[in-house]
Write a protein that holds these residues in place. Structure first.
Motif, PDB file in Angstrom:
ATOM      1  N   ARG A   8       0.823  -1.203   0.000  1.00 44.42           N
ATOM      2  CA  ARG A   8       0.000   0.000   0.000  1.00 44.42           C
ATOM      3  C   ARG A   8       0.861   1.259   0.000  1.00 44.42           C
ATOM      4  O   ARG A   8       0.546   2.245  -0.671  1.00 44.42           O
ATOM      5  CB  ARG A   8      -0.929   0.021   1.227  1.00 44.42           C
ATOM      6  CG  ARG A   8      -2.084  -0.943   1.158  1.00 44.42           C
ATOM      7  CD  ARG A   8      -3.148  -0.459   0.201  1.00 44.42           C
ATOM      8  NE  ARG A   8      -3.805   0.731   0.683  1.00 44.42           N
ATOM      9  CZ  ARG A   8      -4.925   0.744   1.402  1.00 44.42           C
ATOM     10  NH1 ARG A   8      -5.516  -0.390   1.718  1.00 44.42           N
ATOM     11  NH2 ARG A   8      -5.465   1.882   1.808  1.00 44.42           N
ATOM     12  N   LEU A  11       2.281   2.005  -3.294  1.00 44.79           N
ATOM     13  CA  LEU A  11       1.274   2.533  -4.213  1.00 44.79           C
ATOM     14  C   LEU A  11       1.152   4.040  -4.124  1.00 44.79           C
ATOM     15  O   LEU A  11       0.646   4.695  -5.020  1.00 44.79           O
ATOM     16  CB  LEU A  11      -0.089   1.919  -3.888  1.00 44.79           C
ATOM     17  CG  LEU A  11      -0.357   0.593  -4.547  1.00 44.79           C
ATOM     18  CD1 LEU A  11      -1.692   0.077  -4.090  1.00 44.79           C
ATOM     19  CD2 LEU A  11      -0.348   0.768  -6.061  1.00 44.79           C
ATOM     20  N   LEU A  15       0.375   7.056  -7.147  1.00 48.91           N
ATOM     21  CA  LEU A  15      -0.771   7.906  -6.837  1.00 48.91           C
ATOM     22  C   LEU A  15      -0.349   9.369  -6.832  1.00 48.91           C
ATOM     23  O   LEU A  15      -1.008  10.235  -7.407  1.00 48.91           O
ATOM     24  CB  LEU A  15      -1.340   7.521  -5.466  1.00 48.91           C
ATOM     25  CG  LEU A  15      -2.660   8.194  -5.095  1.00 48.91           C
ATOM     26  CD1 LEU A  15      -3.730   7.777  -6.061  1.00 48.91           C
ATOM     27  CD2 LEU A  15      -3.058   7.840  -3.679  1.00 48.91           C
ATOM     28  N   GLY A  18       0.203  10.606 -10.290  1.00 50.00           N
ATOM     29  CA  GLY A  18      -1.057  10.882 -10.966  1.00 50.00           C
ATOM     30  C   GLY A  18      -1.676  12.177 -10.495  1.00 50.00           C
ATOM     31  O   GLY A  18      -2.088  13.026 -11.287  1.00 50.00           O
ATOM     32  N   ILE A  19      -1.703  12.371  -9.176  1.00 50.41           N
ATOM     33  CA  ILE A  19      -2.343  13.575  -8.642  1.00 50.41           C
ATOM     34  C   ILE A  19      -1.592  14.825  -9.049  1.00 50.41           C
ATOM     35  O   ILE A  19      -2.208  15.811  -9.464  1.00 50.41           O
ATOM     36  CB  ILE A  19      -2.471  13.488  -7.111  1.00 50.41           C
ATOM     37  CG1 ILE A  19      -3.597  12.545  -6.755  1.00 50.41           C
ATOM     38  CG2 ILE A  19      -2.712  14.848  -6.522  1.00 50.41           C
ATOM     39  CD1 ILE A  19      -4.095  12.712  -5.367  1.00 50.41           C
ATOM     40  N   LEU A  22      -2.192  15.605 -12.701  1.00 50.87           N
ATOM     41  CA  LEU A  22      -3.518  16.164 -12.928  1.00 50.87           C
ATOM     42  C   LEU A  22      -3.595  17.594 -12.423  1.00 50.87           C
ATOM     43  O   LEU A  22      -4.141  18.480 -13.086  1.00 50.87           O
ATOM     44  CB  LEU A  22      -4.580  15.313 -12.223  1.00 50.87           C
ATOM     45  CG  LEU A  22      -6.007  15.827 -12.422  1.00 50.87           C
ATOM     46  CD1 LEU A  22      -6.398  15.724 -13.880  1.00 50.87           C
ATOM     47  CD2 LEU A  22      -6.996  15.061 -11.564  1.00 50.87           C
ATOM     48  N   ALA A  23      -3.029  17.831 -11.259  1.00 54.99           N
ATOM     49  CA  ALA A  23      -3.080  19.176 -10.686  1.00 54.99           C
ATOM     50  C   ALA A  23      -2.363  20.170 -11.586  1.00 54.99           C
ATOM     51  O   ALA A  23      -2.879  21.248 -11.876  1.00 54.99           O
ATOM     52  CB  ALA A  23      -2.457  19.170  -9.293  1.00 54.99           C
ATOM     53  N   LEU A  26      -4.484  20.850 -14.627  1.00 56.22           N
ATOM     54  CA  LEU A  26      -5.617  21.716 -14.336  1.00 56.22           C
ATOM     55  C   LEU A  26      -5.182  23.157 -14.149  1.00 56.22           C
ATOM     56  O   LEU A  26      -5.761  24.080 -14.681  1.00 56.22           O
ATOM     57  CB  LEU A  26      -6.338  21.243 -13.079  1.00 56.22           C
ATOM     58  CG  LEU A  26      -7.360  20.132 -13.272  1.00 56.22           C
ATOM     59  CD1 LEU A  26      -7.993  19.800 -11.959  1.00 56.22           C
ATOM     60  CD2 LEU A  26      -8.405  20.573 -14.273  1.00 56.22           C
ATOM     61  N   ILE A 278      -1.024  19.635  -1.933  1.00 58.26           N
ATOM     62  CA  ILE A 278      -1.654  18.451  -2.507  1.00 58.26           C
ATOM     63  C   ILE A 278      -0.835  17.209  -2.169  1.00 58.26           C
ATOM     64  O   ILE A 278      -1.391  16.176  -1.774  1.00 58.26           O
ATOM     65  CB  ILE A 278      -1.798  18.586  -4.031  1.00 58.26           C
ATOM     66  CG1 ILE A 278      -2.872  19.613  -4.365  1.00 58.26           C
ATOM     67  CG2 ILE A 278      -2.165  17.252  -4.647  1.00 58.26           C
ATOM     68  CD1 ILE A 278      -3.096  19.779  -5.842  1.00 58.26           C
ATOM     69  N   GLY A 281      -1.324  16.478   1.477  1.00 60.21           N
ATOM     70  CA  GLY A 281      -2.687  16.018   1.733  1.00 60.21           C
ATOM     71  C   GLY A 281      -2.901  14.589   1.270  1.00 60.21           C
ATOM     72  O   GLY A 281      -3.532  13.788   1.951  1.00 60.21           O
ATOM     73  N   THR A 282      -2.368  14.267   0.097  1.00 64.12           N
ATOM     74  CA  THR A 282      -2.548  12.913  -0.417  1.00 64.12           C
ATOM     75  C   THR A 282      -1.856  11.896   0.483  1.00 64.12           C
ATOM     76  O   THR A 282      -2.448  10.874   0.846  1.00 64.12           O
ATOM     77  CB  THR A 282      -1.945  12.797  -1.814  1.00 64.12           C
ATOM     78  OG1 THR A 282      -2.417  13.877  -2.606  1.00 64.12           O
ATOM     79  CG2 THR A 282      -2.327  11.489  -2.443  1.00 64.12           C
ATOM     80  N   PHE A 285      -3.905  11.377   3.541  1.00 62.97           N
ATOM     81  CA  PHE A 285      -5.115  10.604   3.327  1.00 62.97           C
ATOM     82  C   PHE A 285      -4.826   9.133   3.152  1.00 62.97           C
ATOM     83  O   PHE A 285      -5.511   8.262   3.698  1.00 62.97           O
ATOM     84  CB  PHE A 285      -5.868  11.117   2.105  1.00 62.97           C
ATOM     85  CG  PHE A 285      -7.287  11.342   2.430  1.00 62.97           C
ATOM     86  CD1 PHE A 285      -8.184  10.301   2.442  1.00 62.97           C
ATOM     87  CD2 PHE A 285      -7.716  12.598   2.790  1.00 62.97           C
ATOM     88  CE1 PHE A 285      -9.499  10.510   2.799  1.00 62.97           C
ATOM     89  CE2 PHE A 285      -9.019  12.810   3.141  1.00 62.97           C
ATOM     90  CZ  PHE A 285      -9.912  11.759   3.147  1.00 62.97           C
ATOM     91  N   VAL A 286      -3.822   8.860   2.330  1.00 65.18           N
ATOM     92  CA  VAL A 286      -3.483   7.464   2.088  1.00 65.18           C
ATOM     93  C   VAL A 286      -3.103   6.777   3.391  1.00 65.18           C
ATOM     94  O   VAL A 286      -3.532   5.656   3.684  1.00 65.18           O
ATOM     95  CB  VAL A 286      -2.319   7.383   1.077  1.00 65.18           C
ATOM     96  CG1 VAL A 286      -1.736   5.994   1.054  1.00 65.18           C
ATOM     97  CG2 VAL A 286      -2.808   7.768  -0.298  1.00 65.18           C
ATOM     98  N   ASN A 289      -6.252   6.124   5.488  1.00 64.32           N
ATOM     99  CA  ASN A 289      -7.027   5.000   4.964  1.00 64.32           C
ATOM    100  C   ASN A 289      -6.325   3.681   5.214  1.00 64.32           C
ATOM    101  O   ASN A 289      -6.959   2.665   5.510  1.00 64.32           O
ATOM    102  CB  ASN A 289      -7.271   5.183   3.457  1.00 64.32           C
ATOM    103  CG  ASN A 289      -8.488   6.052   3.212  1.00 64.32           C
ATOM    104  OD1 ASN A 289      -9.342   6.181   4.073  1.00 64.32           O
ATOM    105  ND2 ASN A 289      -8.570   6.639   2.034  1.00 64.32           N
TER     106      ASN A 289
END
Lengths: 310, 251, 435
Positions: A8, A11, A15, A18-19, A22-23, A26, A278, A281-282, A285-286, A289
């Protein structure tokens, strides 16, 4: 188990890729020029071009992304476009504040929420149950900025018990933590109630009662053990979201945390700040979880996380 | 039997109130209330009174009318967004929990992705790509809202996945598709529905507030405006705030 | 055009070193230096040799001349009347070279200067703490220090003030009437007549607003006085033109009055009834409210306004690029000279981000403004500016609304707090605490 945790954690890297990709995409695609937040109302086109080159936004988004990755590989999160301060330093300064707030809020919400849910379930249908129901639904429905203001006006202005704003020791922590705990508390009480009621219907409860076990033992051992999974899930989700910063609460109470930092970065298009937040934060969060999933395993032996099909 | 009548009373009351709200919203153009968008600079920030039951806002618009009109929008958005999120979250949660393995890892990573991405950025992105309007708000809320359902359901599925009845179903020869869809979801449905709904509409409220730009009369947004009308007793804030709460209590 | 400066002796930087002429040369050149990438090069680019220095052709700006340790000279390429006022701005502050080189990128966290206070601590977004500078060359501060608390939410600010935790706050618009109507507090309210103008800008470079009559119609259609008195609670002075009343040293004819009949006539005559225009605003509640009021006035004369809300960064971008037909913006004085309200906003060389966001271009106005800039005789200057403003009012690329007045409120124990129209004038040395 160790293998699972390692998997995990590994991973996390794709992740994050990817984030951040994307950020970046955007931020580049959206209207809004970070340079405009830096220059005054009178910048000449040449000055703007210069600054654009300086902060590196003149390259396309791939160019910028690669530049950013290079920076990260040195452990450098860059400098804020706006204050020119080191982003990592600022995040390291503000994040513990958010952590304290999140912890404090959960410290209030978890025991109270679970206890209220318990009482509600066991006294189902009676007045106290209805009362708790109304209170918790109200707690869920109240928008945070409203409850924050009411609580501030009442406890701070009228009763003069706590300072209305500021970051620091426990005096400043009480009001925002309390406000933040309300939705979590309400959710937990309802979830606990529902889960317990479902469990009480289960055959093994009757079996336990038939065996002559005392009520209390049944509640704590059988009921709680089985109710724990959804409760832990909710706690994980709420705690994770608070760690990412409860923007409204932090703003109203002037609590210097990561939520407000991120939001202001976004408004000013302060790319390094946004990206830094970001990434942080990611990861947070990971982690939360992951811890929740690990707890699943230890709390309920029926859950096996390796998920091999029979 | 006594038990039955207790249940029907409990259900009846909220249903009645929802029906009333619905009727009021639908009939609102016909009701004798002010045009919610009419600006009247001579009656700015009036407190509640005979003429304007909830007072007026900073532009002289009747607040009661705005709450009524706005409620219509909020209710619609809430219902649709909740439904869509539940549907998606359910499906993903069950698949993730039951099949486990790589699918689980991937899906939960997607959940992590969505939850950690700053919602403001997502909001700006969506507001730029899609035209402003109710549908955009619904899409935006659903995009994020399904995640909590998914994690909850998944947790639940993980607990019952290895229970005897599932083995029995397999022994009987139920296919790998049938088991999750029929057996597990029916067990999870009940709890998941209630829990998820509760959790869900919380995020709905927050997002509604943040998404107020979609519609002028949207109630969530309206609260924020009321906050601007600084009143020591915060009375003005009370009214749309309570309006909001009333709606949510019923759901 | 030469200015000679004589420096006071005995002025020291906060690090103890005495200030000398070469420090000024260093500080000014630093702004122009392409390596610094300052957005404020416009403050000094009229100095002789500045352009060559900026392009990298010269190693110094020969317009800055050090004559001796306490005398220096600045030579401009040609006469430029606002130059002295511009020297009051922050980009013209003098700083010690050794500190800049010591701290490099962190210099803003460790600033050094010659003022009555020094920076003790800066926690961004939380607070800024200033401490009295005992070595200040002029009248020293009466207080030990000043703490600026950054509080993002209006209501919180007011609560803190009412609890006595903060000494002076800028009174948020939402709380103005509450304190004004409170007998206990209203004597502590101080008003600050700001040097600013709030306006509805119309993109004059393309249809529909390239038609000056249509622009006039818009102006006739809006009852600015009423909006100011009701919605804006009288917190400003009605604007006749673009230059704030306090800076204008000439008379201007009364601005256009509210006359919806005339507006409707113009619309009919031009055949513009029912046209759609878009108006961009920021996502600020007050601005949105105002936009809706304007929208309602314009719909009465047959113009349909489509309001588009954008978040701040996107808004600036769009307006600079000339996207909207109409937009709401303001301009605040950087230095106390009417040129500050004419040149950047209406000269055709400043389209877009440099200030002229209505994309207005009028050769006559350009020439008049330039003449004003180059003339050192105040009377002549004012004449040129007056003529320019008259033409601008006729052409109406803006509907000027008001000059906003801001309010501050202080605690009863604060004495001597003065409000200044430009923040650089405020040295903070008169304020005192008396308990």
């Amino acid at each position: 188990m160790a293998a699972y945790v390692l998997k995990r954690l590994l991973l996390l890297i794709p992740l994050l890729f990817g984030i951040t990709l994307l950020a970046f995409f955007l931020l580049n695609a959206l209207p809004g020029d970070p340079v405009l937040s830096l220059v005054g109302e009178r910048a000449s086109p040449e000055a703007i071009e210069n600054i654009r080159k300086e902060i590196g936004v003149d390259k396309g988004f791939i160019g910028q992304y690669i530049g950013y990755l290079k920076l990260l590989s040195h452990g450098d999160f860059g400098r804020s476009y706006y204050t020119n301060r080191d982003v990592l330093k600022d995040i390291v300064m503000k994040f513990p504040n958010t952590m304290r707030l999140a912890f404090a809020a959960m410290l209030i919400a978890v025991p109270l929420g679970i206890v209220l849910g318990f009482i509600s379930a066991y006294k189902r249908g009676r007045f106290i149950d209805r009362l708790i129901n109304v209170v918790s639904i109200t707690g869920l429905s109240i928008p945070i900025f409203w409850s924050a203001i009411i609580i501030m006006l009442f406890l701070s202005l009228k009763l003069k018990l706590f300072p209305p704003s500021g970051t620091g020791d426990i005096r400043f922590l009480v009001l925002p933590a309390f406000v933040l705990s309300i939705p979590a508390m309400a959710t937990l009480s309802r979830v606990t109630r529902t889960t317990i009621l479902n469990i009480l219907k289960m055959p093994y409860i009757n079996t336990a009662r038939a065996k002559g076990l005392p009520s209390i033992k049944i509640s704590i051992v059988h009921v709680l053990k089985n109710a724990i999974i959804p409760i832990v899930t909710i706690i994980g989700l709420d705690f994770g979201s608070y760690l990412n910063g409860a923007v409204v609460t932090e703003t109203i109470f002037g609590w210097d945390g990561i939520g407000r930092f991120t939001m202001e970065g976004i408004i000013k298009r302060d790319y390094p700040v946004i990206m830094g937040c970001i990434i942080f934060g990611t990861a947070v969060f990971v982690l939360v979880n992951l811890i929740t999933d690990i707890l699943y395993h230890y709390l309920d032996p029926r859950i096996r996380l390796h998920a091999k099909e029979k | 039997m006594p038990k039955k009548s207790k249940i029907s009373l409990k259900l009846l009351l909220p249903v009645l109130v929802i029906a009333l709200l619905f009727a009021v919203s639908v009939l609102s153009p016909l009701l004798p209330i002010y045009d919610p968008d009419k600006i009247d600079l001579d009656s700015i920030k009036r407190p509640p009174g005979m003429d304007h039951p909830f007072g007026t806002d900073s532009k002289g618009r009747d607040i009661f009318a705005r709450v009524v009109y706005g409620g219509k929008v909020s209710i619609g958005v809430a219902i649709v967004a909740a439904f869509v999120s539940a549907l998606i979250g359910f499906g993903i949660g069950i698949a993730s929990g039951y099949f486990g393995g790589r699918l689980d890892t991937v899906l939960m990573s997607v959940v992590d992705f969505i939850l950690s991405f700053p919602s403001l950025l997502l909001a700006i992105a969506i507001s730029v790509i899609l035209p402003p309007g109710i549908y955009t708000v619904m899409i935006a809320i659903s995009t994020v809202g399904w995640t909590s359902f998914a994690r909850l359901i998944r947790g639940h599925v993980l607990t019952i996945k290895d229970m005897p009845f599932v083995d029995a179903a397999r022994a009987v020869g139920c296919s790998n598709l049938r088991i999750p869809v029929l057996h597990i979801s029916s067990k999870s449905c009940d709890d998941g529905d209630q829990i998820g709904r509760v959790y869900y509409h919380r995020s709905n409220i927050e997002l509604s507030g943040a998404w107020g730009t979609a519609s002028n009369s949207n109630m969530g947004f309206h609260d924020k405006r009321q906050q601007g009308l600084y009143s020591y007793r915060a009375m003005d804030g009370n009214i749309p705030g309570t309006g909001n709460i009333d709606n949510c209590v019923l759901f | 055009m030469r200015y000679k400066f004589f420096l006071k002796k005995g002025v020291r930087f906060s690090n103890g070193r005495g200030v000398e002429s070469h420090d000024f040369k260093y500080s000014f050149e630093r702004i122009l230096d392409p390596k610094t990438k300052s957005p404020n090069t416009w403050v000094f680019d009229k100095v002789e040799g500045a352009k060559e220095f900026q392009k990298g052709g010269a190693k110094e700006v020969n317009g800055f001349r050090v004559i001796n340790d306490h005398t220096s000279e600045i030579k401009l390429r040609k006469p430029f009347s606002p130059f002295l006022s511009m020297l009051t701005m922050t980009p013209a502050y003098v700083i010690p070279k050794e500190e800049v080189e010591r701290w490099k990128n962190d210099f803003s966290s460790h600033p050094s200067g010659t003022g009555p206070f020094v920076l003790k601590r800066w926690l961004p977004n939380r607070e800024l703490v200033l401490e009295k500078n005992e070595n200040y060359f002029d009248r020293k501060a009466k207080v030990k220090g000043i703490v600026y608390k950054i509080i993002p939410e209006d209501l919180t600010t007011i609560t803190e003030f009412e609890l006595g935790n903060i000494d002076v706050i800028s009174l948020p618009a939402s709380a103005y009437s509450k304190f004004k109507n409170d007998k206990k507090w209203n004597k502590y309210i101080m008003s600050l007549e700001g040097l600013n103008t709030y306006y509805l800008g119309m993109n004059s470079s393309r249809p529909p607003f390239n038609n000056p009559d249509l622009r006039k119609a818009v102006s006739y259609a809006i009852d600015r006085k009423k909006i100011l008195e009701t919605f804006y609670e009288g917190r400003g002075r009605l604007a006749a033109g673009s230059v704030p009343d306090l800076l204008r040293k000439w008379d201007v004819k009364a601005g256009i009055n509210y006359d919806p009949q005339r507006a409707k006539e113009i619309i009919r005559r031009e055949g513009m009834s029912g046209i759609n225009v878009n108006m961009y605003v920021t996502a600020d509640q007050d601005v949105i409210d105002l936009a809706e009021i304007i929208q309602s006035y314009l719909s009465e004369i047959g113009i349909n306004v489509n309001i588009k809300q954008l978040e701040w960064s996107a808004y600036k971008d769009a307006v600079n690029k000339g996207e909207p037909d109409m937009f709401w913006l303001s301009w605040w004085a950087d230095y106390p000279d009417p040129e500050n309200f004419l040149f950047p906003l209406f000269h055709s060389s400043n389209l877009g981000p440099a200030g002229n966001r209505t994309r207005y271009a009028n050769k006559e106005v350009d020439t008049l403004i330039e003449k004003g800039q180059n003339s050192l005789n105040e009377n002549d200057r004012n004449n040129f500016y007056k003529k320019a403003e008259e033409i601008i009012i006729q052409d109406m690329p803006w509907v000027s609304f008001w000059h906003r007045t801001d309010f501050l409120i202080k605690q009863p124990w604060i004495k001597g707090y003065k409000v200044y129209p430009i923040y650089t004038m405020d040295k903070g040395t008169e304020v005192a605490i008396e308990r």
